[in-house]
Design a protein around this motif. Structure first.
Motif, mmCIF file in Angstrom:
data_model
loop_
_atom_site.group_PDB
_atom_site.id
_atom_site.type_symbol
_atom_site.label_atom_id
_atom_site.label_comp_id
_atom_site.label_asym_id
_atom_site.label_seq_id
_atom_site.Cartn_x
_atom_site.Cartn_y
_atom_site.Cartn_z
ATOM 1 N N MET A 178 0.717 -1.223 0.001
ATOM 2 C CA MET A 178 -0.072 -0.111 0.046
ATOM 3 C C MET A 178 0.996 1.393 -0.111
ATOM 4 O O MET A 178 0.555 2.133 -0.652
ATOM 5 N N ARG A 179 1.797 1.398 1.032
ATOM 6 C CA ARG A 179 2.692 2.382 0.853
ATOM 7 C C ARG A 179 3.448 2.775 -0.504
ATOM 8 O O ARG A 179 3.782 3.763 -0.753
ATOM 9 N N LYS A 180 3.846 1.551 -1.010
ATOM 10 C CA LYS A 180 4.803 1.806 -2.444
ATOM 11 C C LYS A 180 3.747 2.503 -3.426
ATOM 12 O O LYS A 180 4.135 3.220 -4.276
ATOM 13 N N ARG A 181 2.459 2.152 -3.472
ATOM 14 C CA ARG A 181 1.207 2.799 -4.247
ATOM 15 C C ARG A 181 1.333 4.268 -4.186
ATOM 16 O O ARG A 181 1.156 4.903 -5.184
ATOM 17 N N ILE A 182 1.369 4.404 -3.011
ATOM 18 C CA ILE A 182 1.266 5.904 -2.898
ATOM 19 C C ILE A 182 2.757 6.873 -2.975
ATOM 20 O O ILE A 182 2.733 7.768 -3.437
ATOM 21 N N LEU A 183 3.582 6.018 -2.565
ATOM 22 C CA LEU A 183 5.283 6.729 -2.639
ATOM 23 C C LEU A 183 5.470 6.987 -4.049
ATOM 24 O O LEU A 183 5.996 7.896 -4.455
ATOM 25 N N VAL A 184 5.261 6.073 -4.808
ATOM 26 C CA VAL A 184 5.666 6.279 -6.411
ATOM 27 C C VAL A 184 4.903 7.594 -7.183
ATOM 28 O O VAL A 184 5.676 8.479 -7.564
ATOM 29 N N PRO A 185 3.750 7.907 -6.877
ATOM 30 C CA PRO A 185 3.035 9.121 -7.581
ATOM 31 C C PRO A 185 3.700 10.235 -7.052
ATOM 32 O O PRO A 185 3.855 11.324 -7.342
ATOM 33 N N ILE A 186 3.760 10.173 -5.508
ATOM 34 C CA ILE A 186 4.306 11.412 -4.685
ATOM 35 C C ILE A 186 5.645 11.629 -5.306
ATOM 36 O O ILE A 186 5.893 12.861 -5.565
ATOM 37 N N VAL A 187 6.628 10.594 -5.494
ATOM 38 C CA VAL A 187 8.084 10.940 -6.109
ATOM 39 C C VAL A 187 7.908 11.470 -7.621
ATOM 40 O O VAL A 187 8.647 12.451 -7.919
ATOM 41 N N ILE A 188 6.863 10.829 -8.357
ATOM 42 C CA ILE A 188 6.726 11.558 -9.650
ATOM 43 C C ILE A 188 6.452 12.879 -9.708
ATOM 44 O O ILE A 188 7.016 13.711 -10.455
ATOM 45 N N VAL A 189 5.532 13.448 -8.954
ATOM 46 C CA VAL A 189 5.265 14.613 -8.765
ATOM 47 C C VAL A 189 6.217 15.554 -8.337
ATOM 48 O O VAL A 189 6.596 16.611 -8.877
ATOM 49 N N VAL A 190 7.026 15.233 -7.197
ATOM 50 C CA VAL A 190 7.876 16.026 -6.742
ATOM 51 C C VAL A 190 9.021 16.218 -7.835
ATOM 52 O O VAL A 190 9.592 17.115 -7.868
ATOM 53 N N VAL A 191 9.525 15.240 -8.503
ATOM 54 C CA VAL A 191 10.444 15.245 -9.576
ATOM 55 C C VAL A 191 9.914 16.262 -10.737
ATOM 56 O O VAL A 191 10.645 16.984 -11.164
ATOM 57 N N ILE A 192 8.623 15.939 -11.176
ATOM 58 C CA ILE A 192 7.982 16.932 -12.115
ATOM 59 C C ILE A 192 8.153 18.493 -11.629
ATOM 60 O O ILE A 192 8.736 19.382 -12.401
ATOM 61 N N VAL A 193 7.655 18.741 -10.511
ATOM 62 C CA VAL A 193 7.668 20.053 -9.847
ATOM 63 C C VAL A 193 9.065 20.720 -9.797
ATOM 64 O O VAL A 193 9.471 21.702 -10.108
ATOM 65 N N LEU A 194 10.218 19.858 -9.391
ATOM 66 C CA LEU A 194 11.522 20.352 -9.206
ATOM 67 C C LEU A 194 12.011 20.572 -10.610
ATOM 68 O O LEU A 194 12.704 21.684 -10.933
ATOM 69 N N ALA A 195 11.658 19.692 -11.636
ATOM 70 C CA ALA A 195 12.213 19.758 -13.202
ATOM 71 C C ALA A 195 11.733 21.339 -13.511
ATOM 72 O O ALA A 195 12.209 22.157 -14.213
ATOM 73 N N ILE A 196 10.571 21.668 -13.298
ATOM 74 C CA ILE A 196 9.797 23.002 -13.785
ATOM 75 C C ILE A 196 10.381 24.073 -13.035
ATOM 76 O O ILE A 196 10.757 25.136 -13.660
ATOM 77 N N VAL A 197 10.842 23.849 -11.556
ATOM 78 C CA VAL A 197 11.446 25.134 -11.141
ATOM 79 C C VAL A 197 12.896 25.269 -11.540
ATOM 80 O O VAL A 197 13.198 26.360 -11.865
ATOM 81 N N PHE A 198 13.566 24.164 -11.680
ATOM 82 C CA PHE A 198 15.109 24.487 -12.256
ATOM 83 C C PHE A 198 14.981 24.842 -13.761
ATOM 84 O O PHE A 198 15.663 25.845 -14.132
ATOM 85 N N TRP A 199 13.767 24.381 -14.584
ATOM 86 C CA TRP A 199 13.540 25.011 -15.838
ATOM 87 C C TRP A 199 13.578 26.721 -15.667
ATOM 88 O O TRP A 199 14.160 27.308 -16.382
#
Length: 129
Positions: free
Chosen positions: A1-22
């Motif tokens: 259950m934790r893995k299902r929640i953790l993967v989308p959170i990590v993906i969202v964080v990576v996307i937000v960081l990419a936008i901020v750095f861009w």
């Protein structure tokens, strides 16, 4: 259950960081359209003059057009050609003389008179004053 929640959170964080750095890597200019020129080369370009808020504060569109004309003839260092990016071309963005725009760009500047900036990534119309 934790893995299902953790993967989308990590993906969202990576996307937000990419936008901020861009966004942090972009130069931003705010200026006024002098004209849109599609005949200078294979890519479309827009001719822009940079004016400060103090110069345009409280002025009507007609007064700003007169100021653009005056500044263009006085000081060529305020002008530049920016490439119109792919996204603006696909959205069929149109620019008229006197439109205030915000230009996001990165990379170098071709030293010419006036300078040409090929690394434009986005052009947004901006509010007056």
């Amino acid at each position: 259950m934790r893995k299902r929640i953790l993967v989308p959170i990590v993906i969202v964080v990576v996307i937000v960081l990419a936008i901020v750095f861009w966004r942090m890597s972009q130069n931003v200019d705010v200026g006024y359209v002098v004209n849109s020129d599609e005949t200078r080369s294979n890519d479309q370009q827009i001719y822009v003059i940079i004016l400060t808020k103090e110069e345009t504060k409280g002025k009507t569109r007609q007064e700003i057009l007169q100021l653009i004309e005056q500044k263009e003839s006085e000081d060529g260092t305020l002008n530049a050609y920016y490439s119109i990016p792919w996204i603006n071309q696909k959205l069929k963005s149109s620019y008229q003389s006197g439109d205030r725009i915000r230009i996001y760009w990165s990379g170098g500047v071709n030293l010419s008179d006036p300078p040409q900036i090929p690394g434009t990534s986005l052009i947004l119309k901006s509010e007056y004053n």
